[in-house]
Design an enzyme around this catalytic site. Structure first.
Site, mmCIF file in Angstrom:
data_model
loop_
_atom_site.group_PDB
_atom_site.id
_atom_site.type_symbol
_atom_site.label_atom_id
_atom_site.label_comp_id
_atom_site.label_asym_id
_atom_site.label_seq_id
_atom_site.Cartn_x
_atom_site.Cartn_y
_atom_site.Cartn_z
ATOM 1 C CD1 TRP A 125 40.025 39.776 38.882
ATOM 2 C CD2 TRP A 125 38.333 41.195 38.512
ATOM 3 N NE1 TRP A 125 38.863 39.048 38.906
ATOM 4 C CE2 TRP A 125 37.809 39.892 38.679
ATOM 5 C CE3 TRP A 125 37.448 42.235 38.273
ATOM 6 C CZ2 TRP A 125 36.439 39.618 38.620
ATOM 7 C CZ3 TRP A 125 36.084 41.967 38.215
ATOM 8 C CH2 TRP A 125 35.607 40.684 38.387
ATOM 9 C CG HIS A 126 37.146 45.334 35.687
ATOM 10 N ND1 HIS A 126 37.340 45.770 36.970
ATOM 11 C CD2 HIS A 126 35.816 45.145 35.559
ATOM 12 C CE1 HIS A 126 36.169 45.851 37.596
ATOM 13 N NE2 HIS A 126 35.222 45.475 36.760
ATOM 14 C CG ASP A 127 40.827 43.568 29.363
ATOM 15 O OD1 ASP A 127 41.864 42.887 29.345
ATOM 16 O OD2 ASP A 127 40.060 43.676 28.391
#
Length: 633
Positions: A516-518
């Site tokens: 989700w962050h990257d």
């Protein structure tokens, strides 16, 4: 559980600024208790620090240690160590340092005379240069709502009725959600230009899917669609109009020099008009969380429409506890596209959060939460300004971010310098996240919506890996609990099978968190390291339960502190990998610390200082327990 007013005068006002209740009433009010019920019981008066003396939490609190010889020794350590830490970071940032030329290009002239400022972090730099415009928007948005309310007022008959009457609440919801949905479209166009069409298309597809597929398929469709969107946004670089036009016309990019079809030229023109923030896809991850929240709140509401929990429990809908606001399903007509759009693109929380669930948003739109207070909002704004000042001072005097981003030769730094460069790097990461979260929550509070506070404690006030996760990005943690962790079964270590399932649950949760962050390898490693670092603490709590040490509280406290030192070292390592220097950078730092005998001496000294700091952390939490507050982090 009440706020400490701290007396009168400037000192009393300063104490009230840093009260937990000023930061977020959720920290001083149990989630199962309506806020007005607490205020009616407590009267929110100061009692000299003994508040909650009859509560269950305070019974477990130990006698204060602040004025004991042990803690006087700790104060002496603080007086020596903390200034030394700042000096080391400042010393390697001075122009006289032989490595200064290597990172000087990442500095610009600062507002403090004779000092430059580190602008190497693109996230904070973007926030910093846009802060004046965002401050105007913070003022403009609530004022424009007043104009909207004047043009589209609540009928006078409902205004004259009781403010909590269902009809008046419905009218308030319509009025606020209508404004939010209209402003959402305007906001998207200003921020992202023609790319607003892409965002609205994704929202429309998600809404169509959840409202048309059979109920049993909603969870699978929700997760499949939204995870695919996360990957597609990243891999397609935001669906450039030019690329789509090339595909539709069958044109190859290498032929554009000789001939450009009209559709491709139009696509290029639209791409150049991408609003203030062209890369909308990097901001859409937070919107994905709201789409999941809408879908699953809708799914869980379908089986609960036969009876209203509010009526069944005889609750006051205008003064629900936070738990009831989140758990009580919204009414069937609340799941309209207007409310969906208003929630998904709610302007104050659109860019960074904090995250609020759909049920909670609808409840707060009907009834303004009693936690909204002008005086508290003003104090919160002052706290934000003080944090901003702290960040500016650090970036003017400690250039640790610029150093770490300039491919440094870590072997040229001493073990003390390596350790403190890493330590201050984490503080800058904490501050650069804290500031946007607090700013946008401040905007939301000014607009009459109270989302959770994302950061409870300073990054230096954590000794537990589990508690650190609860207090860091708190609204995201709560979202993960509601929509992933609890549906997967939560945690249990009663049997080997339960323990294995729990570890797998942790891995699923943190794999999602990392992606989700990257979509990057270092973030996946970070997520898995967090899970690995959970295990020693969980094992230690079972091997050394508190009940077996009741007759030796001091020995148990010392034992826990040793474990806390290990936890801190592991948390620092994991976060450096995920958000600062990466795995290779951490390896270089560790190699530099252990390259000779002096490094081992420094490591022992640093661990001793951490030991002292964790003892103070323990006592801070005991002080909270004596006030009847147990934050569990």
């Amino acid at each position: 559980m009440a706020s400490r007013e701290g007396g009168s005068g400037p000192l009393g006002f300063l104490r009230s600024l840093y009260d937990l209740d000023t930061l977020d009433t959720r920290f001083t009010t149990p989630s199962s208790v309506p806020y007005r019920a607490v205020t009616a019981h407590d009267k929110r008066e100061d009692d000299g620090g003994d508040r909650g003396a009859t509560s269950g939490n305070s019974k477990r609190a130990e006698a204060p240690k602040w004025k004991t010889p042990e803690f006087y020794l700790y104060y002496l350590v603080f007086i020596v160590v903390v200034p030394y830490m700042f000096w080391v970071a400042y010393d390697v940032s001075r122009p006289t340092d032989p490595r200064y030329k290597k990172f000087e290009n990442r500095l610009v002239k600062g507002w403090i005379p004779g000092r430059k400022i580190d602008v190497s972090d693109s996230q904070y730099y973007t926030f910093r240069i846009n802060l004046p415009y965002m401050a105007l928007l913070l003022i403009f948005h609530p004022l424009l709502r007043r104009v909207w309310n004047a043009v589209y007022p609540i009928p006078q008959a409902l205004k004259n009725s009781r403010a909590t009457a269902p009809e008046a609440a419905e009218a308030r919801l319509r009025q606020r959600a209508s404004y939010d949905s209209v402003f959402a479209v305007f906001f998207l166009v200003v921020l992202h230009g023609f790319s607003a069409v892409k965002i609205l298309t994704i929202l429309a597809i998600n809404y169509r899917l959840v409202t048309t597929v059979p109920k049993r398929y909603i969870p699978v469709v929700t997760w499949t669609f939204n995870i695919c969107i996360l990957f597609a946004n990243e891999l397609s670089n935001g669906y450039k109009f030019r690329e789509m036009a090339l595909y539709l016309t069958g044109t190859k990019a290498e032929t554009l020099g000789t001939y450009t079809p009209a559709l491709v030229a139009l696509g290029q023109w639209m791409d150049r008009r991408g609003g203030l923030i062209r890369r909308w896809e990097i901001l859409f991850n937070i919107t994905v969380l709201r789409l999941v929240s809408y879908n699953l709140d809708y799914y869980w509401s379908i089986d609960r429409r036969s009876a209203s929990p509010v009526e069944k429990k005889q609750l006051d809908p205008a003064n629900l506890s936070e738990r009831d606001r989140i758990a009580t399903p919204s009414q069937p007509h609340d799941f309209s596209f207007r409310n969906y759009l208003a929630y998904a693109i709610y302007a104050p929380l659109y860019l960074t959060g904090p995250i609020i669930t759909f049920n909670d948003y609808i409840s707060q739109q009907r009834y303004q939460p009693p936690t909204i207070s002008t005086s508290r909002t003003i104090k919160y704004a002052i706290r934000f300004a003080l944090v901003l000042l702290a960040m500016e001072l650090v970036l003017h005097y400690d250039y640790v971010g610029a150093i770490s981003k300039s491919r440094p030769d870590w072997s040229s730094y001493t073990p003390a310098q390596l350790s403190l460069l890493s330590y201050f790097n984490l503080h800058i990461i904490w501050l650069k996240l804290l500031l946007p979260w607090r700013f946008f929550r401040l905007w939301s509070l000014a607009d009459g919506v109270d989302p959770p506070e994302n950061m409870l404690r300073c990054v230096s006030d954590n000794y537990s890996t589990l508690s650190f996760w609860r207090g860091w990005h708190r609204s995201y943690y709560r979202w993960l609990l509601r929509y992933i962790y609890i549906p997967l079964g939560g945690s249990s270590f009663r049997t080997a099978r339960d323990a294995t399932r729990t570890v797998l649950t942790y891995l699923v949760v943190f794999t999602f968190v990392a992606l989700w962050h990257d979509i990057k390898l270092n973030l996946l490693i970070w997520g898995w390291l967090i899970v690995v670092f959970f295990l020693p603490e969980i094992a230690a709590t079972r091997l050394f339960p508190r009940r077996k040490w009741e007759g030796r509280p001091t020995a148990y406290r010392m034992l826990c502190c040793v474990g806390g030192v290990g936890n801190v070292l592991m948390m620092v390592s994991a976060n450096l990998v995920g958000f600062a220097v990466g795995l290779d950078g951490l390896e270089s730092i560790v190699r530099g610390i252990f390259r000779d005998y002096s490094g081992l001496v420094f490591l022992f000294t640093a661990c001793s200082a951490l030991f002292v700091g964790i003892q103070v952390m323990f006592e801070i939490r005991q002080t909270e327990l004596r006030r009847g507050i147990n934050l569990k982090c």
